[in-house]
Design a protein around this motif. Structure first.
Motif, PDB file in Angstrom:
ATOM      1  N   SER A 195     -13.173 -26.192 -22.492  1.00 48.43           N
ATOM      2  CA  SER A 195     -14.287 -26.880 -21.818  1.00 48.43           C
ATOM      3  C   SER A 195     -15.253 -27.493 -22.827  1.00 48.43           C
ATOM      4  O   SER A 195     -15.897 -28.503 -22.543  1.00 48.43           O
TER       5      SER A 195
ATOM      6  N   ARG B 104     -17.839 -32.397 -25.728  1.00 46.14           N
ATOM      7  CA  ARG B 104     -17.707 -33.218 -26.941  1.00 46.14           C
ATOM      8  C   ARG B 104     -17.291 -34.652 -26.578  1.00 46.14           C
ATOM      9  O   ARG B 104     -17.772 -35.614 -27.173  1.00 46.14           O
TER      10      ARG B 104
ATOM     11  N   ARG C 212     -14.033 -33.767 -32.941  1.00 46.55           N
ATOM     12  CA  ARG C 212     -14.261 -32.611 -33.833  1.00 46.55           C
ATOM     13  C   ARG C 212     -15.073 -32.987 -35.070  1.00 46.55           C
ATOM     14  O   ARG C 212     -15.249 -32.171 -35.963  1.00 46.55           O
TER      15      ARG C 212
ATOM     16  N   VAL D 209     -23.805 -32.661 -29.877  1.00 48.80           N
ATOM     17  CA  VAL D 209     -23.300 -32.154 -28.598  1.00 48.80           C
ATOM     18  C   VAL D 209     -24.273 -31.208 -27.870  1.00 48.80           C
ATOM     19  O   VAL D 209     -24.341 -31.214 -26.635  1.00 48.80           O
ATOM     20  N   SER D 210     -25.065 -30.422 -28.604  1.00 48.84           N
ATOM     21  CA  SER D 210     -25.925 -29.432 -27.922  1.00 48.84           C
ATOM     22  C   SER D 210     -26.884 -30.065 -26.922  1.00 48.84           C
ATOM     23  O   SER D 210     -26.970 -29.590 -25.777  1.00 48.84           O
TER      24      SER D 210
ATOM     25  N   ALA E 280     -24.961 -31.160 -23.866  1.00 46.87           N
ATOM     26  CA  ALA E 280     -24.514 -30.027 -23.034  1.00 46.87           C
ATOM     27  C   ALA E 280     -25.672 -29.371 -22.288  1.00 46.87           C
ATOM     28  O   ALA E 280     -25.457 -28.562 -21.394  1.00 46.87           O
TER      29      ALA E 280
ATOM     30  N   ARG F  81     -23.683 -31.283 -16.959  1.00 47.52           N
ATOM     31  CA  ARG F  81     -23.062 -29.997 -16.621  1.00 47.52           C
ATOM     32  C   ARG F  81     -22.491 -30.052 -15.204  1.00 47.52           C
ATOM     33  O   ARG F  81     -21.392 -29.588 -14.944  1.00 47.52           O
TER      34      ARG F  81
ATOM     35  N   ARG G 164     -18.752 -21.466 -22.493  1.00 40.58           N
ATOM     36  CA  ARG G 164     -19.972 -20.651 -22.557  1.00 40.58           C
ATOM     37  C   ARG G 164     -20.374 -20.104 -21.187  1.00 40.58           C
ATOM     38  O   ARG G 164     -21.050 -19.097 -21.083  1.00 40.58           O
TER      39      ARG G 164
ATOM     40  N   ILE H  86     -18.100 -20.116 -18.306  1.00 46.03           N
ATOM     41  CA  ILE H  86     -16.926 -20.139 -17.416  1.00 46.03           C
ATOM     42  C   ILE H  86     -16.960 -18.943 -16.451  1.00 46.03           C
ATOM     43  O   ILE H  86     -16.770 -19.107 -15.250  1.00 46.03           O
TER      44      ILE H  86
ATOM     45  N   ARG I 188     -27.135 -22.578 -33.522  1.00 50.92           N
ATOM     46  CA  ARG I 188     -26.344 -22.908 -32.328  1.00 50.92           C
ATOM     47  C   ARG I 188     -26.391 -21.759 -31.313  1.00 50.92           C
ATOM     48  O   ARG I 188     -26.470 -21.987 -30.117  1.00 50.92           O
TER      49      ARG I 188
END
Ligand code: DC
Length: 228
Positions: A34, A39, A94, A102-103, A106, A112, A133, A135, A183
């Protein structure tokens, strides 16, 4: 064999995806990363100029989100790769550039919402291992098996440092540790779906376990659930 949903959540750089991939292969289940989906949205936002310095043009991204289709296809070695609108973006998502943007993507509620809806669709047929994170807490609160993976920040930083070094990158261990700690902080304190262990998740501290030991352990948990 009974098909179940397996949710693997935990901190960054603690080997969730290696475990999840190995488990899916062993059970013949589908593996979904996910994090790769967050990403891919970040890559889309970068390519389309939705980042203005550190500020995100949220309304432009919100207008585009329905046009971003994310899928996974197996490569010739049977490894799943990420596609965005039918383009293979597995390598590009990546990069450090995507990792460092990305943070905040997200953390956006509409991102979301859109990705959680896609993730739930992917799980409709069950027979799936998904890592991330949220799921076990948000995406599949009724998953038959939930694992929450942890390892000390120092051990995770050392693993990440070794990985980067093997790729020829020369960041210092201290810098990598700082990034891991930061992070963790962002993942645990964001307002929407912060990282936390679901009440019914099994905690696995893999600080002192080999990959084979972890896989044996979670495979036996999964096989018991499948049999029951
Ligand atoms: O697992 P990863 O490092 O590839 O995840 C990338 C980012 O996406 C990271 O900032 C955490 C976030 N993420 C999330 O918020 N929810 C998920 N289910 C998966 C990842």
């Amino acid at each position: 064999m009974k098909k179940i949903i397996i949710a693997i959540d935990g901190f960054s750089s603690c080997g969730k995806s290696t475990m999840a991939k190995g488990l899916a292969r062993k059970l013949g289940f589908i593996y979904i990363d996910s994090g790769a989906m967050y990403r891919a949205v970040t890559l889309y936002a970068l390519r389309n100029g939705f980042f203005e310095h550190e500020h995100i043009n949220e309304s432009a991204l919100a207008d585009s989100i329905k046009n971003i289709s994310i899928t996974f296809k197996l490569n010739k070695d049977g490894i799943p790769e990420t596609y965005m609108n039918d383009e293979n973006v597995e390598q590009e998502i990546r990069t450090m550039e995507v990792s460092s943007h990305v943070s905040p993507i997200a953390a956006l509620p509409f991102v979301r919402e859109a990705l959680v809806a896609q993730q739930r669709k992917m799980g409709e047929q069950k027979g799936i291992v998904m890592d991330g994170r949220d799921i076990g807490t948000t995406v599949f609160p009724n998953a038959e098996l939930k694992i929450f993976v942890t390892a000390s920040a120092e051990i995770r930083a050392q693993r990440r440092f070794d990985e980067l070094k093997a790729k020829g990158k020369n960041d210092t261990y201290e810098k990598v540790l700082e990034n891991v700690v930061e992070r963790d902080r962002i993942d645990m304190t964001r307002a929407v779906s912060p990282l936390r262990k679901a009440d019914d998740a099994i905690e696995l501290d893999n600080s002192h376990m080999t990959i084979a030991e972890q896989l044996d352990y979670i495979a036996s948990l999964a096989e018991n659930k499948i049999k029951s």
